[in-house]
Design an enzyme around this catalytic site. Sequence first.
Site, PDB file in Angstrom:
ATOM      1  N   LYS A 184     -24.861 -64.401  83.554  1.00 25.82           N
ATOM      2  CA  LYS A 184     -24.775 -65.482  82.571  1.00 25.82           C
ATOM      3  C   LYS A 184     -24.194 -64.998  81.241  1.00 25.82           C
ATOM      4  CE  LYS A 184     -29.167 -66.522  82.668  1.00 25.82           C
ATOM      5  NZ  LYS A 184     -29.755 -65.590  83.648  1.00 25.82           N
ATOM      6  N   ARG A 219     -35.771 -72.411  80.710  1.00 21.84           N
ATOM      7  CA  ARG A 219     -36.289 -71.582  81.790  1.00 21.84           C
ATOM      8  C   ARG A 219     -37.542 -72.164  82.412  1.00 21.84           C
ATOM      9  NH1 ARG A 219     -33.862 -66.425  80.180  1.00 21.84           N
ATOM     10  NH2 ARG A 219     -34.458 -64.754  81.569  1.00 21.84           N
ATOM     11  N   ARG A 249     -27.592 -51.668  84.975  1.00 18.71           N
ATOM     12  CA  ARG A 249     -27.451 -52.021  83.555  1.00 18.71           C
ATOM     13  C   ARG A 249     -28.514 -51.295  82.723  1.00 18.71           C
ATOM     14  NH1 ARG A 249     -28.385 -58.259  82.101  1.00 18.71           N
ATOM     15  NH2 ARG A 249     -30.570 -57.727  82.387  1.00 18.71           N
ATOM     16  N   ARG A 271     -32.494 -51.506  77.481  1.00 22.15           N
ATOM     17  CA  ARG A 271     -33.474 -52.591  77.533  1.00 22.15           C
ATOM     18  C   ARG A 271     -34.738 -52.113  78.228  1.00 22.15           C
ATOM     19  NH1 ARG A 271     -30.973 -58.429  79.069  1.00 22.15           N
ATOM     20  NH2 ARG A 271     -33.089 -58.650  79.863  1.00 22.15           N
ATOM     21  N   ARG A 293     -39.766 -60.266  86.690  1.00 24.76           N
ATOM     22  CA  ARG A 293     -38.849 -61.273  86.143  1.00 24.76           C
ATOM     23  C   ARG A 293     -38.334 -62.182  87.253  1.00 24.76           C
ATOM     24  NH1 ARG A 293     -35.030 -57.267  83.149  1.00 24.76           N
ATOM     25  NH2 ARG A 293     -33.573 -59.007  83.130  1.00 24.76           N
TER      26      ARG A 293
HETATM   27  P1  ADP Z   1     -32.299 -62.012  82.021  1.00 24.85           P
HETATM   28  O1  ADP Z   1     -31.609 -63.323  82.228  1.00 24.85           O
HETATM   29  O2  ADP Z   1     -31.463 -60.859  82.469  1.00 24.85           O
HETATM   30  O3  ADP Z   1     -33.696 -61.989  82.542  1.00 24.85           O
HETATM   31  P2  ADP Z   1     -32.671 -62.544  79.174  1.00 24.85           P
HETATM   32  O4  ADP Z   1     -32.043 -61.690  78.161  1.00 24.85           O
HETATM   33  O5  ADP Z   1     -32.208 -63.951  79.289  1.00 24.85           O
HETATM   34  O6  ADP Z   1     -32.471 -61.727  80.500  1.00 24.85           O
HETATM   35  O7  ADP Z   1     -34.269 -62.585  78.956  1.00 24.85           O
HETATM   36  C1  ADP Z   1     -35.051 -61.423  78.798  1.00 24.85           C
HETATM   37  C2  ADP Z   1     -36.525 -61.796  78.609  1.00 24.85           C
HETATM   38  O8  ADP Z   1     -36.676 -62.600  77.410  1.00 24.85           O
HETATM   39  C3  ADP Z   1     -37.145 -62.651  79.700  1.00 24.85           C
HETATM   40  O9  ADP Z   1     -37.630 -61.885  80.787  1.00 24.85           O
HETATM   41  C4  ADP Z   1     -38.275 -63.368  78.933  1.00 24.85           C
HETATM   42  O10 ADP Z   1     -39.388 -62.535  78.739  1.00 24.85           O
HETATM   43  C5  ADP Z   1     -37.655 -63.633  77.575  1.00 24.85           C
HETATM   44  N1  ADP Z   1     -36.962 -64.951  77.537  1.00 24.85           N
HETATM   45  C6  ADP Z   1     -35.631 -65.174  77.376  1.00 24.85           C
HETATM   46  N2  ADP Z   1     -35.344 -66.484  77.363  1.00 24.85           N
HETATM   47  C7  ADP Z   1     -36.529 -67.125  77.547  1.00 24.85           C
HETATM   48  C8  ADP Z   1     -36.919 -68.494  77.641  1.00 24.85           C
HETATM   49  N3  ADP Z   1     -36.024 -69.482  77.560  1.00 24.85           N
HETATM   50  N4  ADP Z   1     -38.232 -68.775  77.838  1.00 24.85           N
HETATM   51  C9  ADP Z   1     -39.148 -67.816  77.916  1.00 24.85           C
HETATM   52  N5  ADP Z   1     -38.860 -66.509  77.829  1.00 24.85           N
HETATM   53  C10 ADP Z   1     -37.578 -66.154  77.649  1.00 24.85           C
END
Ligand code: ADP
Length: 194
Positions: A14, A89, A128, A134, A145
């Site tokens: 994404k 999400r 990654r 990270r 996740r």
């Molecule tokens: P990825 O899509 O690779 O899991 P992101 O950078 O989008 O990575 O998200 C990393 C973390 O940030 C998630 O595992 C969660 O803990 C938090 N997070 C990100 N976006 C949201 C959201 N919309 N709602 C709740 N938690 C979120």
Amino acid sequence: MFNLVLFGPPGSGKGTQSANILQTYGLKHISTGDLLRSEVANQTLLGLEAKKFIDQGLLVPDEVVIGMISSMLDECPDARGFIFDGFPRTVEQATALDNLLDFKQTPIQLVLSLEVPQEELTRRIIARGITSGRTDDTEEVVAKRIGEYKSKTAPVADYYKAQGKLKVITGDLNIEQTFTALKKIIDQHILPVA
Ligand code: ADP
């Protein structure tokens, strides 16, 4: 205004595709993952709270992310449109987003879902993690996740499907092929910027 949700599991690309799309169509990128990581890096109260969830591979509470999105929308009243990346999400976040956008009379027009096989997802994220720094890109946290994605995030696709807005991009395509597939769909809604 043109509002697009880029949807898909962790590691589906994404972030990479958002960068391509926002450049081609002049949209503003809103990534809740990036926003949260910046709060963590700046050691804000919100960031310190969010870090506890992120490091366990759990979703951050809805009210925290919805508040962040609301402020971002207010900060950019003149945007050509937004790409939402990593948000919504949960179905609750999707409903809250619809309410915020209704208020601004600028709904979500399109939801693009990136489907990538599970083994490929895990492989990409672990790779990654070696360079990203990270703290949540470890095998154990990634498994969590993916679990959160399946139970809480996957239903968001049905929410948008019911609204007739969901388009799915399937297959293990490379970055360029994926962008070509996405572009073909987006072009039916908005023209690229010169
Ligand atoms: P990825 O899509 O690779 O899991 P992101 O950078 O989008 O990575 O998200 C990393 C973390 O940030 C998630 O595992 C969660 O803990 C938090 N997070 C990100 N976006 C949201 C959201 N919309 N709602 C709740 N938690 C979120």
